[in-house]
Design a protein around this motif. Structure first.
Motif, PDB file in Angstrom:
ATOM      1  N   HIS A  53       2.135  14.824  -3.288  1.00  0.00           N
ATOM      2  CA  HIS A  53       2.613  13.887  -2.254  1.00  0.00           C
ATOM      3  C   HIS A  53       4.051  13.431  -2.490  1.00  0.00           C
ATOM      4  CE1 HIS A  53       1.137  10.999  -5.345  1.00  0.00           C
ATOM      5  NE2 HIS A  53       2.085  10.225  -4.874  1.00  0.00           N
ATOM      6  N   HIS A 102       7.155  -0.738  -8.650  1.00  0.00           N
ATOM      7  CA  HIS A 102       5.709  -0.818  -8.411  1.00  0.00           C
ATOM      8  C   HIS A 102       4.945  -0.544  -9.700  1.00  0.00           C
ATOM      9  CE1 HIS A 102       6.449   3.514  -7.660  1.00  0.00           C
ATOM     10  NE2 HIS A 102       5.158   3.788  -7.532  1.00  0.00           N
ATOM     11  N   HIS A 146       7.501   7.484  -1.936  1.00  0.00           N
ATOM     12  CA  HIS A 146       6.590   8.584  -1.565  1.00  0.00           C
ATOM     13  C   HIS A 146       5.102   8.179  -1.548  1.00  0.00           C
ATOM     14  CE1 HIS A 146       6.819   9.627  -6.118  1.00  0.00           C
ATOM     15  NE2 HIS A 146       5.751   8.881  -5.905  1.00  0.00           N
ATOM     16  N   HIS A 175       2.136  14.090  -9.985  1.00  0.00           N
ATOM     17  CA  HIS A 175       1.172  13.063 -10.411  1.00  0.00           C
ATOM     18  C   HIS A 175      -0.141  13.666 -10.880  1.00  0.00           C
ATOM     19  CE1 HIS A 175       3.947  11.061  -7.623  1.00  0.00           C
ATOM     20  NE2 HIS A 175       3.561   9.895  -8.089  1.00  0.00           N
ATOM     21  N   ASN A 219       8.496  13.565  -9.052  1.00  0.00           N
ATOM     22  CA  ASN A 219       7.564  13.613 -10.180  1.00  0.00           C
ATOM     23  C   ASN A 219       6.191  14.017  -9.696  1.00  0.00           C
ATOM     24  OD1 ASN A 219       7.752  10.792  -9.008  1.00  0.00           O
ATOM     25  ND2 ASN A 219       5.876  10.568 -10.224  1.00  0.00           N
ATOM     26  N   GLU A 223       9.789   5.802 -11.592  1.00  0.00           N
ATOM     27  CA  GLU A 223      10.163   6.921 -10.698  1.00  0.00           C
ATOM     28  C   GLU A 223      11.631   6.824 -10.285  1.00  0.00           C
ATOM     29  OE1 GLU A 223       5.741   7.770  -8.786  1.00  0.00           O
ATOM     30  OE2 GLU A 223       7.157   6.552  -7.651  1.00  0.00           O
TER      31      GLU A 223
HETATM   32 FE    FE Z   1       4.387   7.972  -7.274  1.00  0.00          FE
END
Ligand code: FE
Ligand code: DHB
Length: 295
Positions: A125, A201, A12, A59, A57, A248
Motif C-alpha cells: 500500500h 504517527h 500512504h 510493511h 517502505n 517513514e
Molecule cells: Fe506506513
C-alpha cells in the motif's frame, strides 16, 4: 539526459484505498485530505513525467522481519501487488523502467551503497495508494487497455520497520546518489521523485495515536531549504518526535536528496488525522539550471 522535474510526497494510509473504492472523496472526513491532490493533478498534467522514482517502505508484503534489506531497488519489468488484508482492492500491476533501475543500482553501488537488487518485487500500500491518488483514472481502469499508467516506476525501498534503521543523514545521501544517477542517465526522460509515508504517527504501544503537529511543521519547513538541519536528529530522537511509524519520514529525506537543483515548495496540504496519521501531501519543484547558475 534525463531531467528531474520535481517531487511529490504523500502519506500512504491504507484506509485511503477503501475511501477511494467507496467513492468517499467528498465526505467531510476525507475531503480535507483529497483536496490536497487537486494541485498534484494540475502539476502532473502540466509537467507530464515519464518515470516516477518512488522512495517507500514495505510493511511485510515483499520483505518480512526474517530478511529485511536496509535499502532495496526494484529492477523488474512490472510490479504486482497482493491482498495485504486491509480490505482494499488490489492495485493494477505497475510497469517498471528497468534500464533506469539498473543505472541507479550501478550508481548506488559505485557510491558505496550496498543495495539489494530485486528483479521481482511485490509492491504494497505504501506504493499503490500514492499511485491511485496521483493517477486515479489509470488506477481505476480494468485490464490496463483503456487507460494505462502514464508513468513507469523505479521503486526504492527503505527499511523503516525493523531497527536498526538507516539514519536521516544516510537516507539523504542515498537520495543524492539517486539524483546524480538520474541526471547522468543518457535518455531524454522526465523523471519525478516520490516519497510516501509519514508524517507523525504511531500505530501501537503505549503512545498509539501519537501525533506531533509542531515537529511535522518543522520537518515540512526545513526539508525545503535546510534539509541538513534535519540530519542532526538521531533515529531515536525521530521516533520520540514523530512516533514509531513517523520514521517513514526517512523516505521524504531520501526524496529530498534526489532533488539536486534549486528546490521550492509549490503546494502543501496538512491534515490531522487520517486514520491514526498526520496526513501530508506536498509538491516540490526542482530547477537544475538555477542551481548550476548559483554555483
Ligand atoms: Fe506506513
Ligand atoms: C496507517 C498508517 C500507515 O503508515 C500504515 O502503513 C498503515 C496504517 C494508519 O494510520 O492507519
Amino acid at each position: 539526459m534525463a531531467q528531474i522535474i520535481g517531487g511529490v510526497a504523500t502519506t500512504h494510509v491504507p484506509a485511503i484505498g477503501k475511501a477511494i473504492a467507496d467513492g468517499k472523496q467528498n465526505d467531510p472526513y476525507w475531503k480535507p485530505f483529497f483536496k490536497g491532490f487537486d494541485y498534484v493533478h494540475y502539476w502532473l498534467a502540466r509537467t507530464k513525467p515519464d518515470v516516477a522514482v518512488v522512495f517507500y517502505n514495505d510493511h511485510g508484503l515483499n520483505f518480512f522481519l526474517d530478511k529485511l534489506p536496509t535499502f532495496a531497488v526494484g529492477a523488474a519489468a512490472e510490479y504486482r501487488s497482493e491482498d495485504e488484508g486491509w480490505g482494499i482492492p488490489v492495485s493494477r500491476t505497475v510497469p517498471g523502467e528497468t534500464a533506469l533501475s539498473w543505472h541507479i543500482i550501478n550508481t548506488l553501488v559505485a557510491d558505496d551503497f550496498d543495495v539489494t537488487m530485486c528483479q521481482e518485487m511485490l509492491i504494497d500500500h505504501a506504493l499503490t495508494i500514492p499511485m491511485a491518488l496521483m493517477w486515479p483514472a489509470a488506477a481505476a481502469a480494468k485490464g490496463g487497455a483503456e487507460k494505462p499508467w502514464p508513468v513507469k516506476i523505479v521503486p526504492i525501498e527503505i527499511n523503516t520497520v525493523q531497527h536498526p534503521l538507516p539514519s536521516l543523514k544516510r537516507c539523504f545521501a542515498l537520495g543524492r546518489s539517486v539524483g546524480r544517477a538520474i541526471e547522468s542517465y543518457d535518455q531524454k526522460l522526465r523523471v519525478m521523485v516520490v516519497a510516501t509515508g509519514g508524517l507523525s504517527h504511531q500505530l501501537d504501544g503505549a503512545r498509539a495515536g501519537f501525533i506531533n503537529r509542531d515537529f511535522d511543521q518543522l520537518c515540512l519547513d526545513k526539508i525545503v531549504a535546510e534539509p541538513d538541519a534535519l540530519t542532526r536528529y538521531s533515529i531515536h530522537e525521530l521516533v520520540k518526535e514523530s512516533g514509531s511509524q513517523g520514521v517513514e519520514f526517512l523516505n521524504w529525506m531520501a526524496m529530498r536528496g534526489a532533488l539536486t537543483g534549486r528546490v521550492s515548495e509549490l503546494n502543501r496540504n496538512y491534515h490531522i488525522p487520517i486514520s491514526n496519521t498526520a496526513a501530508a501531501t506536498v509538491v516540490y519543484d526542482n530547477q537544475p539550471e538555477e542551481a548550476r547558475k548559483a554555483a
